[in-house]
Design a protein around this motif. Structure first.
Motif, PDB file in Angstrom:
ATOM      1  N   VAL A  50     -12.702  -4.844  -8.172  1.00 26.04           N
ATOM      2  CA  VAL A  50     -12.122  -4.688  -9.512  1.00 26.04           C
ATOM      3  C   VAL A  50     -13.114  -3.996 -10.439  1.00 26.04           C
ATOM      4  CG1 VAL A  50     -11.354  -5.952 -11.560  1.00 26.04           C
ATOM      5  CG2 VAL A  50     -10.520  -6.620  -9.306  1.00 26.04           C
ATOM      6  N   ARG A  51     -14.384  -4.363 -10.329  1.00 24.36           N
ATOM      7  CA  ARG A  51     -15.404  -3.718 -11.166  1.00 24.36           C
ATOM      8  C   ARG A  51     -15.524  -2.234 -10.857  1.00 24.36           C
ATOM      9  NH1 ARG A  51     -20.249  -8.299 -10.953  1.00 24.36           N
ATOM     10  NH2 ARG A  51     -19.304  -9.736 -12.477  1.00 24.36           N
ATOM     11  N   ARG A  52     -15.223  -1.858  -9.625  1.00 20.86           N
ATOM     12  CA  ARG A  52     -15.264  -0.445  -9.248  1.00 20.86           C
ATOM     13  C   ARG A  52     -13.957   0.280  -9.572  1.00 20.86           C
ATOM     14  NH1 ARG A  52     -18.135  -0.165  -3.265  1.00 20.86           N
ATOM     15  NH2 ARG A  52     -20.244  -0.701  -3.931  1.00 20.86           N
ATOM     16  N   GLY A  53     -12.994  -0.447 -10.087  1.00 22.67           N
ATOM     17  CA  GLY A  53     -11.727   0.167 -10.458  1.00 22.67           C
ATOM     18  C   GLY A  53     -10.673   0.160  -9.378  1.00 22.67           C
ATOM     19  N   ALA A  54     -10.938  -0.498  -8.253  1.00 20.58           N
ATOM     20  CA  ALA A  54      -9.987  -0.509  -7.141  1.00 20.58           C
ATOM     21  C   ALA A  54      -9.029  -1.685  -7.272  1.00 20.58           C
ATOM     22  CB  ALA A  54     -10.730  -0.558  -5.814  1.00 20.58           C
ATOM     23  N   VAL A  55      -8.309  -1.724  -8.369  1.00 20.90           N
ATOM     24  CA  VAL A  55      -7.419  -2.852  -8.657  1.00 20.90           C
ATOM     25  C   VAL A  55      -6.267  -2.911  -7.660  1.00 20.90           C
ATOM     26  CG1 VAL A  55      -5.879  -3.860 -10.380  1.00 20.90           C
ATOM     27  CG2 VAL A  55      -8.023  -2.782 -11.097  1.00 20.90           C
ATOM     28  N   ARG A  56      -5.729  -1.750  -7.297  1.00 22.48           N
ATOM     29  CA  ARG A  56      -4.588  -1.716  -6.388  1.00 22.48           C
ATOM     30  C   ARG A  56      -4.946  -2.293  -5.019  1.00 22.48           C
ATOM     31  NH1 ARG A  56      -1.483   2.935  -4.351  1.00 22.48           N
ATOM     32  NH2 ARG A  56      -3.337   4.177  -4.799  1.00 22.48           N
ATOM     33  N   ALA A  57      -6.173  -2.048  -4.590  1.00 23.41           N
ATOM     34  CA  ALA A  57      -6.620  -2.595  -3.310  1.00 23.41           C
ATOM     35  C   ALA A  57      -6.646  -4.118  -3.342  1.00 23.41           C
ATOM     36  CB  ALA A  57      -8.005  -2.061  -2.973  1.00 23.41           C
ATOM     37  N   VAL A  58      -7.082  -4.675  -4.469  1.00 25.54           N
ATOM     38  CA  VAL A  58      -7.134  -6.128  -4.611  1.00 25.54           C
ATOM     39  C   VAL A  58      -5.724  -6.704  -4.689  1.00 25.54           C
ATOM     40  CG1 VAL A  58      -7.905  -8.022  -6.086  1.00 25.54           C
ATOM     41  CG2 VAL A  58      -9.396  -6.046  -5.697  1.00 25.54           C
ATOM     42  N   VAL A  59      -4.861  -6.068  -5.462  1.00 26.98           N
ATOM     43  CA  VAL A  59      -3.484  -6.546  -5.584  1.00 26.98           C
ATOM     44  C   VAL A  59      -2.809  -6.578  -4.218  1.00 26.98           C
ATOM     45  CG1 VAL A  59      -1.206  -5.976  -6.496  1.00 26.98           C
ATOM     46  CG2 VAL A  59      -3.218  -5.800  -7.975  1.00 26.98           C
ATOM     47  N   ALA A  60      -3.050  -5.564  -3.410  1.00 25.63           N
ATOM     48  CA  ALA A  60      -2.453  -5.512  -2.076  1.00 25.63           C
ATOM     49  C   ALA A  60      -2.852  -6.729  -1.251  1.00 25.63           C
ATOM     50  CB  ALA A  60      -2.881  -4.234  -1.357  1.00 25.63           C
ATOM     51  N   GLN A  61      -4.132  -7.107  -1.306  1.00 27.62           N
ATOM     52  CA  GLN A  61      -4.587  -8.238  -0.502  1.00 27.62           C
ATOM     53  C   GLN A  61      -4.094  -9.570  -1.058  1.00 27.62           C
ATOM     54  OE1 GLN A  61      -5.741  -7.574   2.421  1.00 27.62           O
ATOM     55  NE2 GLN A  61      -5.583  -5.415   1.788  1.00 27.62           N
ATOM     56  N   VAL A  62      -3.969  -9.667  -2.361  1.00 30.98           N
ATOM     57  CA  VAL A  62      -3.388 -10.879  -2.955  1.00 30.98           C
ATOM     58  C   VAL A  62      -1.948 -11.046  -2.481  1.00 30.98           C
ATOM     59  CG1 VAL A  62      -2.642 -11.956  -5.109  1.00 30.98           C
ATOM     60  CG2 VAL A  62      -4.893 -10.881  -4.971  1.00 30.98           C
ATOM     61  N   VAL A  63      -1.216  -9.943  -2.445  1.00 28.25           N
ATOM     62  CA  VAL A  63       0.173  -9.977  -1.972  1.00 28.25           C
ATOM     63  C   VAL A  63       0.232 -10.411  -0.509  1.00 28.25           C
ATOM     64  CG1 VAL A  63       2.168  -8.531  -1.413  1.00 28.25           C
ATOM     65  CG2 VAL A  63       1.027  -8.292  -3.631  1.00 28.25           C
ATOM     66  N   VAL A  64      -0.629  -9.844   0.312  1.00 30.59           N
ATOM     67  CA  VAL A  64      -0.615 -10.161   1.741  1.00 30.59           C
ATOM     68  C   VAL A  64      -0.935 -11.639   1.983  1.00 30.59           C
ATOM     69  CG1 VAL A  64      -1.767  -9.753   3.952  1.00 30.59           C
ATOM     70  CG2 VAL A  64      -1.134  -7.829   2.511  1.00 30.59           C
ATOM     71  N   VAL A  65      -1.984 -12.136   1.351  1.00 34.93           N
ATOM     72  CA  VAL A  65      -2.368 -13.534   1.551  1.00 34.93           C
ATOM     73  C   VAL A  65      -1.262 -14.469   1.049  1.00 34.93           C
ATOM     74  CG1 VAL A  65      -4.016 -15.344   0.910  1.00 34.93           C
ATOM     75  CG2 VAL A  65      -4.834 -13.049   1.484  1.00 34.93           C
ATOM     76  N   GLY A  66      -0.706 -14.169  -0.112  1.00 32.12           N
ATOM     77  CA  GLY A  66       0.360 -15.003  -0.660  1.00 32.12           C
ATOM     78  C   GLY A  66       1.599 -15.012   0.212  1.00 32.12           C
ATOM     79  N   LEU A  67       2.020 -13.828   0.666  1.00 33.25           N
ATOM     80  CA  LEU A  67       3.204 -13.749   1.520  1.00 33.25           C
ATOM     81  C   LEU A  67       2.965 -14.403   2.871  1.00 33.25           C
ATOM     82  CD1 LEU A  67       4.570 -10.142   0.852  1.00 33.25           C
ATOM     83  CD2 LEU A  67       5.513 -12.319   0.076  1.00 33.25           C
ATOM     84  N   ALA A  68       1.751 -14.275   3.402  1.00 33.24           N
ATOM     85  CA  ALA A  68       1.443 -14.895   4.686  1.00 33.24           C
ATOM     86  C   ALA A  68       1.549 -16.416   4.595  1.00 33.24           C
ATOM     87  CB  ALA A  68       0.050 -14.479   5.147  1.00 33.24           C
ATOM     88  N   ALA A  69       0.975 -16.979   3.535  1.00 33.28           N
ATOM     89  CA  ALA A  69       1.007 -18.434   3.363  1.00 33.28           C
ATOM     90  C   ALA A  69       2.428 -18.936   3.132  1.00 33.28           C
ATOM     91  CB  ALA A  69       0.105 -18.836   2.200  1.00 33.28           C
ATOM     92  N   LEU A  70       3.151 -18.276   2.222  1.00 35.59           N
ATOM     93  CA  LEU A  70       4.500 -18.720   1.877  1.00 35.59           C
ATOM     94  C   LEU A  70       5.495 -18.393   2.984  1.00 35.59           C
ATOM     95  CD1 LEU A  70       6.479 -19.889  -0.179  1.00 35.59           C
ATOM     96  CD2 LEU A  70       6.669 -17.604  -1.179  1.00 35.59           C
ATOM     97  N   GLY A  71       5.419 -17.161   3.515  1.00 43.32           N
ATOM     98  CA  GLY A  71       6.386 -16.743   4.529  1.00 43.32           C
ATOM     99  C   GLY A  71       6.304 -17.551   5.801  1.00 43.32           C
ATOM    100  N   SER A  72       5.090 -17.895   6.224  1.00 47.37           N
ATOM    101  CA  SER A  72       4.947 -18.683   7.452  1.00 47.37           C
ATOM    102  C   SER A  72       5.507 -20.086   7.275  1.00 47.37           C
ATOM    103  CB  SER A  72       3.474 -18.737   7.874  1.00 47.37           C
ATOM    104  OG  SER A  72       2.662 -19.213   6.816  1.00 47.37           O
ATOM    105  N   GLU A  73       5.342 -20.652   6.086  1.00 49.91           N
ATOM    106  CA  GLU A  73       5.919 -21.973   5.823  1.00 49.91           C
ATOM    107  C   GLU A  73       7.443 -21.915   5.831  1.00 49.91           C
ATOM    108  OE1 GLU A  73       4.911 -25.036   5.511  1.00 49.91           O
ATOM    109  OE2 GLU A  73       2.801 -24.599   5.836  1.00 49.91           O
TER     110      GLU A  73
END
Length: 220
Positions: A95-118
């Motif tokens: 985020v400090r380097r300005g790569a916000v989209r990269a971070v958002v992508a991983q937040v989405v993946v982790v969230g969907l993995a946790a919720l979707g598997s349940e």
């Protein structure tokens, strides 16, 4: 008369060059599609058939004899915690380097993995072919889906070529340890572990492809 000094060429911004994955959009989609096919096959064969359930429980039983079985719970819980801490640290740097989209992508993946598997665990049916280990459905493992998604996040947010190979080795080793001791600790069947990992890799591939975060694309 000396020629005027040429101004130094501007250096590439880290946020535009550091956050790339080695796969382009087509290969990301292929990887994700293969993961989905693998997930379906594991469910249909290992969960839905008598032979698959029998094989699953045989492997399940053999894993209980592995070393450090008494510490299975600590290993199982420690791996995602370690990967989660690493992910947060790398996300802050990104985020400090300005790569916000990269971070958002991983937040989405982790969230969907946790919720979707349940959700899948509640929706999918485990046919009764006999009392092979637990009689209720435990496929897929949400613990392994989340762990594998965090592993993907660490590698995607590493942000530099330096030590990347070593980081990949350590991350893969940690995921293998978590998967092994999920089975050894009676938490999940082997098929559950494989299913959880496949969910994470499928989501990672589809998300990076959808957001244009493949090879040769900037991660801003």
């Amino acid at each position: 008369m000396d020629a005027p000094a040429r101004p130094n060429a501007p250096s590439a911004a880290p946020s535009r060059t550091a956050y790339t994955v080695p796969l382009d959009r087509v290969h990301l989609l292929v990887t994700a599609a293969v993961s989905v096919v693998g997930l379906v096959l594991v469910y249909l064969v290992e969960v839905c058939t008598d032979a698959g359930q029998r094989q699953d429980v045989l492997v399940f039983a053999r894993f209980q004899a592995l070393p450090l079985a008494e510490h299975a719970g600590a290993i199982r819980d420690g791996v995602p915690i370690a990967l989660g801490v690493a992910t947060v640290a790398l996300a802050v740097r990104a985020v400090r380097r300005g790569a916000v989209r990269a971070v958002v992508a991983q937040v989405v993946v982790v969230g969907l993995a946790a919720l979707g598997s349940e959700l899948l665990k509640d929706v999918l049916v485990r046919p009764f072919h006999g009392t092979y280990a637990y009689t209720y459905n435990t496929f897929p493992s949400s613990h392994m889906a989340t762990t594998a998604a965090l592993a993907c996040a660490v590698l995607a947010l590493w942000g530099t070529a330096r030590w990347r190979a070593e980081a990949t080795f350590v991350v893969v080793l940690l995921v293998a340890l978590a998967g092994t001791y999920n089975v050894t600790g009676f938490a999940h069947r082997p098929s559950d572990v494989v299913g959880g990992v496949l969910i994470a890799t499928a989501l990672e591939g589809f998300t990076l492809a959808a957001l244009g975060l493949g090879a040769g694309r900037a991660r801003g």
